[in-house]
Structures are given as structure tokens and as C-alpha cells.
Design a protein around this motif. Structure first.
Motif, mmCIF file in Angstrom:
data_model
loop_
_atom_site.group_PDB
_atom_site.id
_atom_site.type_symbol
_atom_site.label_atom_id
_atom_site.label_comp_id
_atom_site.label_asym_id
_atom_site.label_seq_id
_atom_site.Cartn_x
_atom_site.Cartn_y
_atom_site.Cartn_z
ATOM 1 N N SER B 55 0.836 -1.213 0.000
ATOM 2 C CA SER B 55 0.000 0.000 0.000
ATOM 3 C C SER B 55 0.864 1.253 0.000
ATOM 4 O O SER B 55 0.512 2.271 -0.610
ATOM 5 C CB SER B 55 -0.923 0.022 1.223
ATOM 6 O OG SER B 55 -1.745 -1.114 1.213
ATOM 7 N N MET B 56 1.989 1.183 0.707
ATOM 8 C CA MET B 56 2.897 2.337 0.690
ATOM 9 C C MET B 56 3.459 2.525 -0.721
ATOM 10 O O MET B 56 3.590 3.657 -1.205
ATOM 11 C CB MET B 56 4.033 2.130 1.695
ATOM 12 C CG MET B 56 3.556 1.962 3.133
ATOM 13 S SD MET B 56 4.959 1.834 4.297
ATOM 14 C CE MET B 56 4.119 1.257 5.790
ATOM 15 N N LEU B 60 3.454 5.681 -3.331
ATOM 16 C CA LEU B 60 4.624 6.249 -4.022
ATOM 17 C C LEU B 60 4.384 6.331 -5.528
ATOM 18 O O LEU B 60 4.752 7.315 -6.172
ATOM 19 C CB LEU B 60 5.877 5.416 -3.711
ATOM 20 C CG LEU B 60 6.266 5.309 -2.224
ATOM 21 C CD1 LEU B 60 7.496 4.428 -2.057
ATOM 22 C CD2 LEU B 60 6.493 6.686 -1.605
ATOM 23 N N LEU B 61 3.739 5.296 -6.081
ATOM 24 C CA LEU B 61 3.419 5.302 -7.515
ATOM 25 C C LEU B 61 2.387 6.378 -7.837
ATOM 26 O O LEU B 61 2.423 6.991 -8.908
ATOM 27 C CB LEU B 61 2.896 3.930 -7.946
ATOM 28 C CG LEU B 61 3.958 2.833 -8.097
ATOM 29 C CD1 LEU B 61 3.304 1.462 -8.251
ATOM 30 C CD2 LEU B 61 4.877 3.119 -9.297
ATOM 31 N N ALA B 62 1.473 6.605 -6.899
ATOM 32 C CA ALA B 62 0.424 7.614 -7.123
ATOM 33 C C ALA B 62 0.993 9.028 -7.107
ATOM 34 O O ALA B 62 0.401 9.961 -7.645
ATOM 35 C CB ALA B 62 -0.663 7.475 -6.054
ATOM 36 N N HIS B 82 -5.320 4.128 -5.116
ATOM 37 C CA HIS B 82 -5.993 2.837 -5.178
ATOM 38 C C HIS B 82 -5.895 2.183 -6.548
ATOM 39 O O HIS B 82 -6.845 1.602 -7.038
ATOM 40 C CB HIS B 82 -7.455 2.995 -4.728
ATOM 41 C CG HIS B 82 -7.539 3.577 -3.357
ATOM 42 N ND1 HIS B 82 -7.214 2.857 -2.225
ATOM 43 C CD2 HIS B 82 -7.842 4.829 -2.929
ATOM 44 C CE1 HIS B 82 -7.344 3.635 -1.164
ATOM 45 N NE2 HIS B 82 -7.711 4.828 -1.553
ATOM 46 N N LEU B 83 -4.738 2.331 -7.156
ATOM 47 C CA LEU B 83 -4.549 1.653 -8.436
ATOM 48 C C LEU B 83 -4.636 0.147 -8.204
ATOM 49 O O LEU B 83 -4.338 -0.362 -7.126
ATOM 50 C CB LEU B 83 -3.200 2.041 -9.051
ATOM 51 C CG LEU B 83 -1.923 1.807 -8.240
ATOM 52 C CD1 LEU B 83 -1.344 0.436 -8.507
ATOM 53 C CD2 LEU B 83 -0.894 2.873 -8.621
ATOM 54 N N LEU B 92 3.262 -4.778 -9.755
ATOM 55 C CA LEU B 92 3.699 -3.498 -9.179
ATOM 56 C C LEU B 92 5.120 -3.139 -9.619
ATOM 57 O O LEU B 92 5.427 -1.958 -9.831
ATOM 58 C CB LEU B 92 3.578 -3.520 -7.646
ATOM 59 C CG LEU B 92 2.190 -3.140 -7.120
ATOM 60 C CD1 LEU B 92 2.132 -3.230 -5.602
ATOM 61 C CD2 LEU B 92 1.809 -1.709 -7.542
ATOM 62 N N LEU B 93 5.969 -4.142 -9.763
ATOM 63 C CA LEU B 93 7.332 -3.859 -10.251
ATOM 64 C C LEU B 93 7.288 -3.349 -11.691
ATOM 65 O O LEU B 93 8.063 -2.455 -12.066
ATOM 66 C CB LEU B 93 8.213 -5.117 -10.156
ATOM 67 C CG LEU B 93 8.736 -5.445 -8.750
ATOM 68 C CD1 LEU B 93 9.403 -6.824 -8.730
ATOM 69 C CD2 LEU B 93 9.716 -4.376 -8.252
ATOM 70 N N ALA B 94 6.361 -3.884 -12.485
ATOM 71 C CA ALA B 94 6.223 -3.404 -13.876
ATOM 72 C C ALA B 94 5.739 -1.956 -13.880
ATOM 73 O O ALA B 94 6.230 -1.123 -14.656
ATOM 74 C CB ALA B 94 5.262 -4.301 -14.654
#
Lengths: 164, 164
Positions: B55-56, B60-62, B82-83, B92-94
Motif C-alpha cells: 500500500s505504501m 509512491l506510484l500515485a 488505489h490503483l 507493481l514492479l512493472a
């Protein structure tokens, strides 16, 4: 596009005064994290065998003002993480405040051209002066965040991260 | 002394290229922290009711690429934490790698004078562009350090903090 990118390469936008304010803002937050720890837990509480928060704070104190002293004076400082904390949070807070004042005094003595020079911090870590100072700040954020987890697991609300 | 201090106030020493490299160095380390998490623990493990590390990472991605899109394009982005992570670390790595490339592309489109402009990030956080980017980086260091504690308490050695 190519032209714009090349321009970007040389853009400068953060001043020494900005960086000092940024660092001291973080140090103010770390101070509030120290304050909110119960005395005993500050020196003893640990998760998974990691150091108590007091030991991390000792490391931060061993880095900040001594690291800047080397930058200003040129003499290599030893990394001494074993300063006498006297098992007292008040004592460490007093050392923290002393370092805050010393950092401000030392900062005013760094000539602007110095920030791009290469140094060997504590006789072992090579980098430019500015990247070394960034590392000091990043390391503080890193350990303080571990203190946040300690506090949460003690049922204590940490200060707001965004509060400086 | 007064004169030297005034000079310091206007010293500039970090370029846009320096800051991008600094940020991507931190993002590389965060990627290695994601990699070292066991799949299940990445999405589920928690200390004291804090969010799982996944979730963290979503947060960070958001922030990273969407935040930069606003800086470059000027349109306010929504903070969408909330992707769909598809319960898959590989997914998530992609997304992380996609953001890495997008950050590099967007960065090249930031004109140098932009760094000192004031923006309202995500329609709510006011600051200069450079201080906003600093905040993105600081926030990443902060949450990643919490991931370090999760790893330690799972008996897993985190990557070296100084490794970028």
C-alpha cells in the motif's frame, strides 16, 4: 527537445540557505519524535533486534555537526557514535539543540564554491559536499521513520511527517 | 562574516540532472526493497496496524509520475492511491519500471525556470516545484524505511541503505 534537455542539465534552483532550512526542518521533526518517546522506550525499545531509537539519535548527532566541521575546517573527523547519553532524553535533547546552533554557525562559513568540491567524509565516504549533506539528511529521514514504527507499535501517535 | 553569509544565500550547486539522478537512485533502492519482500508479506504483513508495504508502494506510484505530469502539463492530477495492484508483486514492479521511464521523459520537459515556481500539488499541497520534488523523495525514504523494519521483523536482511 534536445536543446531543452541540455538546458536542464545546468539548471540550478536550490540555494545553500534553502538546503539549510530543509535540513533544520527535518531536524525539528526528529526532535519532536525524540520528545514523544517514553524515556524508557527511547533507550530500550526495539523491534527485531534493531537498535533502540536513542542509538539511532546518537548516530545522527555523530554525523551532523562533526560532518559539517570537517566540511568547514577540512580536518577529518572520526565517526563517534558512542557519545555519553547519560541515559537521559533531556541530555540528548540538549545535545540536539547544541548541534542545531552549531550547524547554523558552521553553515555560514561554507563558501559557495565548496558545495561542488569532493570530500572524503569521516575519512571513508567520498562524494561532493552537497551530496554528502543530502546523505546526512536522507539517513536521518530513514532512521526517524524507523522510530515512527517503534512509536506505532508502542501505541503512540508520531508527529505528522509533513510538519517541519 | 556577514558578507560571506549573504553570498551563501544565493549559492546554487545542484542541477536538475543531479536531482533526477538522486531521485532515481532512491527509486532503485526502493525497487530492491520491493523485490526482497516475500509475495504474501508484501501485500499483507503489517506492524501495529500500519499499512502493508504494497500500500505504501501504491502511494509512491500515485505520487511520482502523476505529480511530475502536473508539474510539466500544469493540469491538476488527482491523488489516486488505489490503483489496481492485482495482488501481484510482478505487476507493481512493472508499474514501477513504467514510472521510472515516465519520470525520465517528463523531467526532460521541465524548463529550468520552472523549478522555482509555486504549484499546488494534487490541488492541495503548496510549494515550489523543487521543494515538492524533495517532498516526493523524502516521503519515499520515509515509507521505504518502514518497509526495512517490516523486513527485519520478518527475519529478512534489507538491501544496503547506501546502495543506489
Amino acid at each position: 527537445m534536445e536543446q531543452a534537455f541540455v538546458k536542464n542539465q545546468t539548471a540550478t534552483f536550490i540555494t545553500a540557505a534553502n538546503l539549510l532550512e530543509h535540513w533544520q526542518g527535518h531536524r525539528g521533526l526528529t526532535r519532536r519524535v525524540i520528545e514523544v518517546f517514553p524515556e524508557k522506550d527511547f533507550f530500550e525499545y526495539s523491534i527485531a533486534g534493531m537498535r533502540p531509537f536513542a542509538s539511532m539519535v546518537q548516530e545522527l548527532l555523530a554525523i551532523a555537526a562533526p560532518g559539517l566541521r570537517q566540511i568547514v575546517g577540512g580536518d577529518t573527523e572520526q565517526l563517534n557514535e558512542h557519545l555519553d547519553h547519560q541515559n537521559s532524553k533531556a541530555h540528548l535533547l540538549a545535545l540536539w539543540d547544541q548541534a542545531t546552533a552549531e550547524i547554523n554557525q558552521l553553515w555560514a562559513q561554507i563558501p559557495e564554491e565548496k558545495f561542488e568540491e569532493t570530500i572524503l567524509a569521516f575519512g571513508q565516504y567520498e562524494g561532493t559536499v552537497w551530496s554528502t549533506i543530502f546523505y546526512f539528511i536522507d539517513n536521518e529521514i530513514h532512521h526517524r521513520a524507523q522510530g515512527f514504527v517503534y512509536l506505532r507499535s508502542l501505541g503512540i501517535e508520531p508527529p505528522y511527517f509533513w510538519q517541519r
